[in-house]
Scaffold this active site. Structure first.
Site, PDB file in Angstrom:
ATOM      1  N   ASN A   1     -13.337  -5.897  34.702  1.00  0.00           N
ATOM      2  CA  ASN A   1     -11.890  -5.805  34.845  1.00  0.00           C
ATOM      3  C   ASN A   1     -11.293  -7.208  34.773  1.00  0.00           C
ATOM      4  O   ASN A   1     -11.940  -8.185  35.151  1.00  0.00           O
ATOM      5  CB  ASN A   1     -11.520  -5.187  36.196  1.00  0.00           C
ATOM      6  CG  ASN A   1     -11.829  -3.702  36.220  1.00  0.00           C
ATOM      7  OD1 ASN A   1     -12.433  -3.163  35.304  1.00  0.00           O
ATOM      8  ND2 ASN A   1     -11.429  -3.040  37.291  1.00  0.00           N
TER       9      ASN A   1
ATOM     10  N   LYS B   1      -7.366  -1.979  -6.958  1.00  0.00           N
ATOM     11  CA  LYS B   1      -8.528  -2.038  -6.052  1.00  0.00           C
ATOM     12  C   LYS B   1      -8.786  -0.670  -5.460  1.00  0.00           C
ATOM     13  O   LYS B   1      -7.858   0.043  -5.105  1.00  0.00           O
ATOM     14  CB  LYS B   1      -8.234  -3.054  -4.935  1.00  0.00           C
ATOM     15  CG  LYS B   1      -9.311  -3.157  -3.878  1.00  0.00           C
ATOM     16  CD  LYS B   1      -8.918  -4.142  -2.779  1.00  0.00           C
ATOM     17  CE  LYS B   1      -8.127  -3.489  -1.659  1.00  0.00           C
ATOM     18  NZ  LYS B   1      -7.816  -4.406  -0.550  1.00  0.00           N
TER      19      LYS B   1
ATOM     20  N   ARG C   1     -11.107   1.565  -2.510  1.00  0.00           N
ATOM     21  CA  ARG C   1     -12.065   1.655  -1.398  1.00  0.00           C
ATOM     22  C   ARG C   1     -12.354   3.124  -1.210  1.00  0.00           C
ATOM     23  O   ARG C   1     -11.502   3.973  -1.459  1.00  0.00           O
ATOM     24  CB  ARG C   1     -11.463   1.147  -0.085  1.00  0.00           C
ATOM     25  CG  ARG C   1     -11.295  -0.339   0.040  1.00  0.00           C
ATOM     26  CD  ARG C   1     -10.932  -0.660   1.494  1.00  0.00           C
ATOM     27  NE  ARG C   1     -10.167  -1.890   1.631  1.00  0.00           N
ATOM     28  CZ  ARG C   1     -10.692  -3.082   1.805  1.00  0.00           C
ATOM     29  NH1 ARG C   1     -11.994  -3.229   1.863  1.00  0.00           N
ATOM     30  NH2 ARG C   1      -9.931  -4.143   1.952  1.00  0.00           N
TER      31      ARG C   1
ATOM     32  N   ASP D   1      -2.194 -12.481  -0.463  1.00  0.00           N
ATOM     33  CA  ASP D   1      -2.488 -11.281   0.327  1.00  0.00           C
ATOM     34  C   ASP D   1      -2.082 -11.525   1.773  1.00  0.00           C
ATOM     35  O   ASP D   1      -1.817 -12.657   2.170  1.00  0.00           O
ATOM     36  CB  ASP D   1      -3.989 -10.962   0.226  1.00  0.00           C
ATOM     37  CG  ASP D   1      -4.268  -9.467   0.346  1.00  0.00           C
ATOM     38  OD1 ASP D   1      -3.374  -8.723   0.768  1.00  0.00           O
ATOM     39  OD2 ASP D   1      -5.400  -9.053   0.032  1.00  0.00           O
TER      40      ASP D   1
ATOM     41  N   ASP E   1      -4.127  -5.781  -4.943  1.00  0.00           N
ATOM     42  CA  ASP E   1      -4.127  -4.318  -4.880  1.00  0.00           C
ATOM     43  C   ASP E   1      -2.684  -3.822  -4.942  1.00  0.00           C
ATOM     44  O   ASP E   1      -1.740  -4.613  -4.885  1.00  0.00           O
ATOM     45  CB  ASP E   1      -4.848  -3.793  -3.620  1.00  0.00           C
ATOM     46  CG  ASP E   1      -4.262  -4.340  -2.326  1.00  0.00           C
ATOM     47  OD1 ASP E   1      -3.033  -4.534  -2.271  1.00  0.00           O
ATOM     48  OD2 ASP E   1      -5.032  -4.578  -1.376  1.00  0.00           O
TER      49      ASP E   1
ATOM     50  N   HIS F   1       0.912  -5.906   8.096  1.00  0.00           N
ATOM     51  CA  HIS F   1       0.230  -5.304   6.940  1.00  0.00           C
ATOM     52  C   HIS F   1       1.213  -4.488   6.109  1.00  0.00           C
ATOM     53  O   HIS F   1       1.186  -4.510   4.882  1.00  0.00           O
ATOM     54  CB  HIS F   1      -0.920  -4.434   7.441  1.00  0.00           C
ATOM     55  CG  HIS F   1      -1.711  -3.803   6.355  1.00  0.00           C
ATOM     56  ND1 HIS F   1      -2.329  -4.529   5.377  1.00  0.00           N
ATOM     57  CD2 HIS F   1      -1.980  -2.514   6.086  1.00  0.00           C
ATOM     58  CE1 HIS F   1      -2.954  -3.707   4.543  1.00  0.00           C
ATOM     59  NE2 HIS F   1      -2.751  -2.482   4.956  1.00  0.00           N
TER      60      HIS F   1
ATOM     61  N   ASN G   1     -17.240  -6.344  37.080  1.00  0.00           N
ATOM     62  CA  ASN G   1     -17.125  -4.999  36.482  1.00  0.00           C
ATOM     63  C   ASN G   1     -16.313  -5.032  35.186  1.00  0.00           C
ATOM     64  O   ASN G   1     -15.878  -4.002  34.686  1.00  0.00           O
ATOM     65  CB  ASN G   1     -16.499  -4.020  37.476  1.00  0.00           C
ATOM     66  CG  ASN G   1     -15.074  -4.415  37.825  1.00  0.00           C
ATOM     67  OD1 ASN G   1     -14.556  -5.414  37.332  1.00  0.00           O
ATOM     68  ND2 ASN G   1     -14.442  -3.635  38.681  1.00  0.00           N
TER      69      ASN G   1
HETATM   70  C1  R5P Z   1      -5.545  -4.530   2.353  1.00  0.00           C
HETATM   71  O1  R5P Z   1      -4.780  -3.628   2.154  1.00  0.00           O
HETATM   72  C2  R5P Z   1      -5.106  -5.890   2.787  1.00  0.00           C
HETATM   73  O2  R5P Z   1      -3.899  -6.278   2.204  1.00  0.00           O
HETATM   74  C3  R5P Z   1      -6.179  -6.921   2.466  1.00  0.00           C
HETATM   75  O3  R5P Z   1      -6.382  -6.933   1.068  1.00  0.00           O
HETATM   76  C4  R5P Z   1      -7.451  -6.559   3.149  1.00  0.00           C
HETATM   77  O4  R5P Z   1      -7.190  -6.359   4.504  1.00  0.00           O
HETATM   78  C5  R5P Z   1      -8.495  -7.634   3.003  1.00  0.00           C
HETATM   79  O5  R5P Z   1      -9.664  -7.196   3.624  1.00  0.00           O
HETATM   80  P1  R5P Z   1     -11.074  -7.660   3.105  1.00  0.00           P
HETATM   81  O6  R5P Z   1     -11.085  -9.163   3.115  1.00  0.00           O
HETATM   82  O7  R5P Z   1     -12.055  -7.049   4.089  1.00  0.00           O
HETATM   83  O8  R5P Z   1     -11.270  -7.092   1.729  1.00  0.00           O
END
Ligand code: R5P
Length: 322
Positions: free
Chosen positions: A41, A195, A197, A222, A172, A132, A39
């Protein structure tokens, strides 16, 4: 006074990293089994005593994310029920870490919920790596040690030779503070990409560049590569602006779906990631370098166990990530 025994358990997410950390600590990985019923679990059985022990549980968040999370919660609860003396959840990649703010109406700050769940399940403290955003530490009501693998990434670049024509690039706005610090430590200039989105669109677009990259080697720093969109878009923009070469150094190689193939086809001289998440062979491109965080985690665990400061874990450069 006798010190509590040090034990390290692993969920199913990244046993290879747990083994590497345990080897460095000179202990075996704790004996446990996860059973999956028809199931769906899960049941976690601890196959050795943990009574009064100082227990660390290693479980980064990786696919299947929900199963890994539930396994971690059940494991923490089992440890608490088995009278472990102290329990530390070691989450090198924290679940839902990017959901760290309420940036549109009626959405959950899911990273805070994850912190609540881990604590409710039994964690007395946590160890994380390059969150993050650093304020995620504040989502916990128990002590959190945030480590950084960026000094390791930087050391790798430094070991490659002369830094003369290097420029550190923040892909970014969110990375500007960190990237500026790395550039300062390396003694090289900084460039910044703007950057954008839209909504949940995972496609990133670099729209402006601040700084001079013509004829320079660029190093994008990053916290993670997920779809690869940010790194690819940044590299393309930098090459168009005259960069001699572009490399990217990130802590978490999330590398979802076709990211490895797209990164392999991008104008990137090197993609440097750590093993905070498993990076199996199919996810490694011809120019991928994987650095291990096992020494960093082992050092942190040993110090937490001994009640010693973590201020300079990972070297003096690791200080003050915020
Ligand atoms: C965004 O704020 C993070 O610092 C990375 O730049 C992001 O998570 C990278 O994601 P992706 O590879 O999908 O662009």
């Amino acid at each position: 006074m006798t010190r509590r025994a040090l034990k390290l358990f692993s969920g199913s997410a990244h046993p290879a990293l747990a083994k590497a950390v345990a080897d460095r600590l000179g202990i075996p990985v704790g004996l446990s089994r996860t059973v999956r019923f028809s199931n769906e679990n899960l049941k976690v059985c601890l196959d050795e005593s943990v009574r009064d022990a100082d227990v660390f549980v290693l479980q980064p968040s990786c696919p299947p994310v929900s199963d890994g999370l539930v396994e971690l919660l059940i494991m923490l609860d089992a440890l608490r029920g088995a009278s472990a003396g102290r329990i530390t959840a070691v989450m090198p990649y924290f679940p839902y870490v990017r959901s760290d703010k309420k940036d549109e109406p009626r959405v959950s700050i899911a990273a805070r919920l994850m912190a609540d769940l881990v604590t409710t399940a039994g964690a007395d403290r946590a160890i994380c790596l390059d969150l993050h955003s650093p304020q995620v530490q504040g989502f916990f009501r128990v002590p959190v040690d945030q480590l950084s693998a960026v000094p390791m990434l930087i050391a790798h670049v430094r070991a490659q030779g002369e830094l003369g024509d290097l420029v550190v690039v923040a892909p970014d706005a969110g990375e500007v503070k960190d990237a500026a610090r790395h550039a300062r430590r390396l003694g090289v200039p900084l460039a910044i990409l703007d950057k954008r989105r839209t909504g949940d669109d995972e496609r990133a677009r670099a729209v402006h560049l601040i700084g001079d990259v013509a004829g320079k080697r660029c190093l994008i720093v990053d916290d993670e590569i997920s779809t690869g969109g940010t790194a690819i878009e940044a590299a393309t923009h930098l090459v168009a602006a005259g960069a001699k070469s572009v490399s990217v150094a990130v802590v978490h190689g999330v590398l979802v779906s076709d990211a490895p193939a797209r990164l392999a086809a991008a104008p990137l001289a090197e993609v440097i990631v750590t093993d905070s998440l498993p990076v199996p062979e199919p996810k490694r491109g011809p120019r991928t370098t994987v650095l291990s965080i096992a020494p960093l985690l082992a050092e942190a665990i040993q110090r937490v166990h001994e009640g010693r400061s973590l201020a300079d874990v990972g070297g003096p450069d690791a200080l003050g990530r915020v």
